[in-house]
Design a protein around this motif. Structure first.
Motif, PDB file in Angstrom:
ATOM      1  N   ILE A 228      -9.924   0.530   1.493  1.00 52.41           N
ATOM      2  CA  ILE A 228     -10.592   0.182   0.250  1.00 52.41           C
ATOM      3  C   ILE A 228     -12.097   0.139   0.463  1.00 52.41           C
ATOM      4  O   ILE A 228     -12.577  -0.019   1.588  1.00 52.41           O
ATOM      5  CB  ILE A 228     -10.117  -1.185  -0.291  1.00 52.41           C
ATOM      6  N   ASP A 229     -12.831   0.270  -0.621  1.00 49.36           N
ATOM      7  CA  ASP A 229     -14.285   0.105  -0.625  1.00 49.36           C
ATOM      8  C   ASP A 229     -14.581  -1.097  -1.510  1.00 49.36           C
ATOM      9  O   ASP A 229     -14.543  -0.992  -2.738  1.00 49.36           O
ATOM     10  CB  ASP A 229     -14.966   1.358  -1.173  1.00 49.36           C
TER      11      ASP A 229
ATOM     12  N   ASP B  88     -14.062  -0.552  -5.427  1.00 48.62           N
ATOM     13  CA  ASP B  88     -12.670  -0.661  -5.858  1.00 48.62           C
ATOM     14  C   ASP B  88     -12.385  -1.971  -6.581  1.00 48.62           C
ATOM     15  O   ASP B  88     -12.924  -3.026  -6.228  1.00 48.62           O
ATOM     16  CB  ASP B  88     -11.735  -0.542  -4.648  1.00 48.62           C
ATOM     17  N   LYS B  89     -11.504  -1.882  -7.574  1.00 49.39           N
ATOM     18  CA  LYS B  89     -11.045  -3.063  -8.300  1.00 49.39           C
ATOM     19  C   LYS B  89      -9.720  -3.496  -7.687  1.00 49.39           C
ATOM     20  O   LYS B  89      -8.724  -2.777  -7.757  1.00 49.39           O
ATOM     21  CB  LYS B  89     -10.867  -2.749  -9.786  1.00 49.39           C
ATOM     22  N   ILE B  90      -9.716  -4.673  -7.081  1.00 45.05           N
ATOM     23  CA  ILE B  90      -8.551  -5.151  -6.333  1.00 45.05           C
ATOM     24  C   ILE B  90      -7.921  -6.325  -7.066  1.00 45.05           C
ATOM     25  O   ILE B  90      -8.606  -7.277  -7.452  1.00 45.05           O
ATOM     26  CB  ILE B  90      -8.962  -5.594  -4.915  1.00 45.05           C
ATOM     27  N   LEU B  91      -6.609  -6.248  -7.252  1.00 45.86           N
ATOM     28  CA  LEU B  91      -5.868  -7.335  -7.882  1.00 45.86           C
ATOM     29  C   LEU B  91      -4.749  -7.788  -6.952  1.00 45.86           C
ATOM     30  O   LEU B  91      -4.068  -6.963  -6.341  1.00 45.86           O
ATOM     31  CB  LEU B  91      -5.253  -6.886  -9.213  1.00 45.86           C
ATOM     32  N   VAL B  92      -4.568  -9.091  -6.834  1.00 46.75           N
ATOM     33  CA  VAL B  92      -3.415  -9.663  -6.141  1.00 46.75           C
ATOM     34  C   VAL B  92      -2.740 -10.608  -7.119  1.00 46.75           C
ATOM     35  O   VAL B  92      -3.366 -11.537  -7.633  1.00 46.75           O
ATOM     36  CB  VAL B  92      -3.830 -10.418  -4.860  1.00 46.75           C
ATOM     37  N   ASP B  93      -1.476 -10.316  -7.414  1.00 46.20           N
ATOM     38  CA  ASP B  93      -0.741 -11.068  -8.437  1.00 46.20           C
ATOM     39  C   ASP B  93      -1.459 -11.022  -9.782  1.00 46.20           C
ATOM     40  O   ASP B  93      -1.464 -11.994 -10.546  1.00 46.20           O
ATOM     41  CB  ASP B  93      -0.540 -12.523  -8.003  1.00 46.20           C
ATOM     42  N   GLY B  94      -2.102  -9.885 -10.044  1.00 42.33           N
ATOM     43  CA  GLY B  94      -2.773  -9.693 -11.323  1.00 42.33           C
ATOM     44  C   GLY B  94      -4.134 -10.336 -11.436  1.00 42.33           C
ATOM     45  O   GLY B  94      -4.804 -10.206 -12.460  1.00 42.33           O
ATOM     46  N   LYS B  95      -4.578 -11.011 -10.375  1.00 40.89           N
ATOM     47  CA  LYS B  95      -5.869 -11.693 -10.410  1.00 40.89           C
ATOM     48  C   LYS B  95      -6.889 -10.922  -9.574  1.00 40.89           C
ATOM     49  O   LYS B  95      -6.577 -10.478  -8.467  1.00 40.89           O
ATOM     50  CB  LYS B  95      -5.733 -13.120  -9.882  1.00 40.89           C
TER      51      LYS B  95
ATOM     52  N   MET C 131      -7.196  -2.808   4.266  1.00 38.71           N
ATOM     53  CA  MET C 131      -6.993  -4.059   3.546  1.00 38.71           C
ATOM     54  C   MET C 131      -7.217  -5.272   4.452  1.00 38.71           C
ATOM     55  O   MET C 131      -7.836  -6.242   4.058  1.00 38.71           O
ATOM     56  CB  MET C 131      -5.566  -4.110   2.982  1.00 38.71           C
ATOM     57  N   VAL C 132      -6.688  -5.202   5.679  1.00 38.26           N
ATOM     58  CA  VAL C 132      -6.830  -6.330   6.598  1.00 38.26           C
ATOM     59  C   VAL C 132      -8.296  -6.596   6.901  1.00 38.26           C
ATOM     60  O   VAL C 132      -8.764  -7.730   6.893  1.00 38.26           O
ATOM     61  CB  VAL C 132      -6.054  -6.065   7.906  1.00 38.26           C
ATOM     62  N   LYS C 133      -9.065  -5.530   7.166  1.00 35.76           N
ATOM     63  CA  LYS C 133     -10.462  -5.682   7.533  1.00 35.76           C
ATOM     64  C   LYS C 133     -11.321  -6.209   6.394  1.00 35.76           C
ATOM     65  O   LYS C 133     -12.438  -6.652   6.615  1.00 35.76           O
ATOM     66  CB  LYS C 133     -11.020  -4.340   8.031  1.00 35.76           C
TER      67      LYS C 133
END
Length: 230
Positions: free
Chosen positions: A35-36, A40-47, A1-3
């Motif tokens: 993650i790729d 990958d579908k990434i959400l932070v706070d639903g966004k 995630m950091v990278k």
């Protein structure tokens, strides 16, 4: 995630601890989760979070700033950007002295930066230069024909000079060698009082004030890539 560059390390850990990060419908519990970004579908706070593979920005460096990442005596251009791009490491494709101002291109694309600064590609760099005393017509002709020899013995590529007014010129050079504008002007019998880079290839300062930056438009990037054979 950091990278991935989504956010700085501390922020990502805080997001994960509080269950704010979701990947492919699963709440992530470990900062080391891989993650790729292309799949990958990434959400932070639903966004949704879009991870950019490479970053290209144009920045108007003010006078008094340095282009290095850290300096004990002056602010750096990276202070202007802040943590906008998280853990992504940007670097300038070329430099400007602390007393100069104008256009910088910053990126995390090493090959792009290498070619942009390599003399093989002869990328035009345009500068507004205040000089004293003014250059006479003979000196300008020698510079434009590539017949000028610097004090080091190096002979620069032909440059273009347009007079703006008495003591001020618009100068286009086609190489990024160290202090090339100042060295050409000095060898021609004058001295640079102020220098502002206004363009690198098709990229200009238009729309930017000192200390502002923007991402390159896709058309601008494609134009540069074409010149650089990328």
């Amino acid at each position: 995630m950091v990278k991935s560059g989504i956010a700085p390390r501390k922020k990502i850990r805080a997001f994960i601890r509080t269950g704010r990060v979701v990947v492919n419908g699963e709440v992530i519990k470990s900062p080391s989760f891989k993650i790729d970004p292309s799949k990958d579908k990434i959400l932070v706070d639903g966004k949704p979070v879009v991870v950019e593979f490479q970053i290209y920005i144009a920045l108007y460096k003010p006078k008094g700033y340095v282009t290095s990442a850290v300096d004990q005596h002056h602010p750096t251009v990276f202070d202007i950007i802040g943590d906008t791009f998280g853990s992504r490491k940007l670097f300038p494709a070329g430099r400007l002295d602390v007393d100069a101002e104008g256009l910088l291109i910053l990126t995390d694309d090493g090959e792009f930066a290498h070619r942009l600064t390599h003399p093989k590609y002869k990328i035009p760099r345009v500068y507004e230069v205040e000089i004293r005393p003014p250059l006479d017509d003979n000196a300008i002709e020698i510079i434009e024909k590539g017949e000028l020899t610097l004090r080091s013995g190096y002979k620069p590529l032909p440059a273009k000079i347009q007079k703006i007014d008495e003591g001020k010129i618009l100068m286009t050079v086609f190489e990024g060698k160290y202090h090339i504008v100042k060295r050409i002007i000095a060898a021609a019998g004058s001295k640079v009082l102020s220098l502002k880079r206004v363009a690198i290839g098709p990229i200009t300062l238009e729309g930017l004030a000192p200390g502002e930056w923007r991402k390159l438009e896709s058309e601008e990037l494609e134009a540069l890539r074409k010149i650089l054979n990328l």
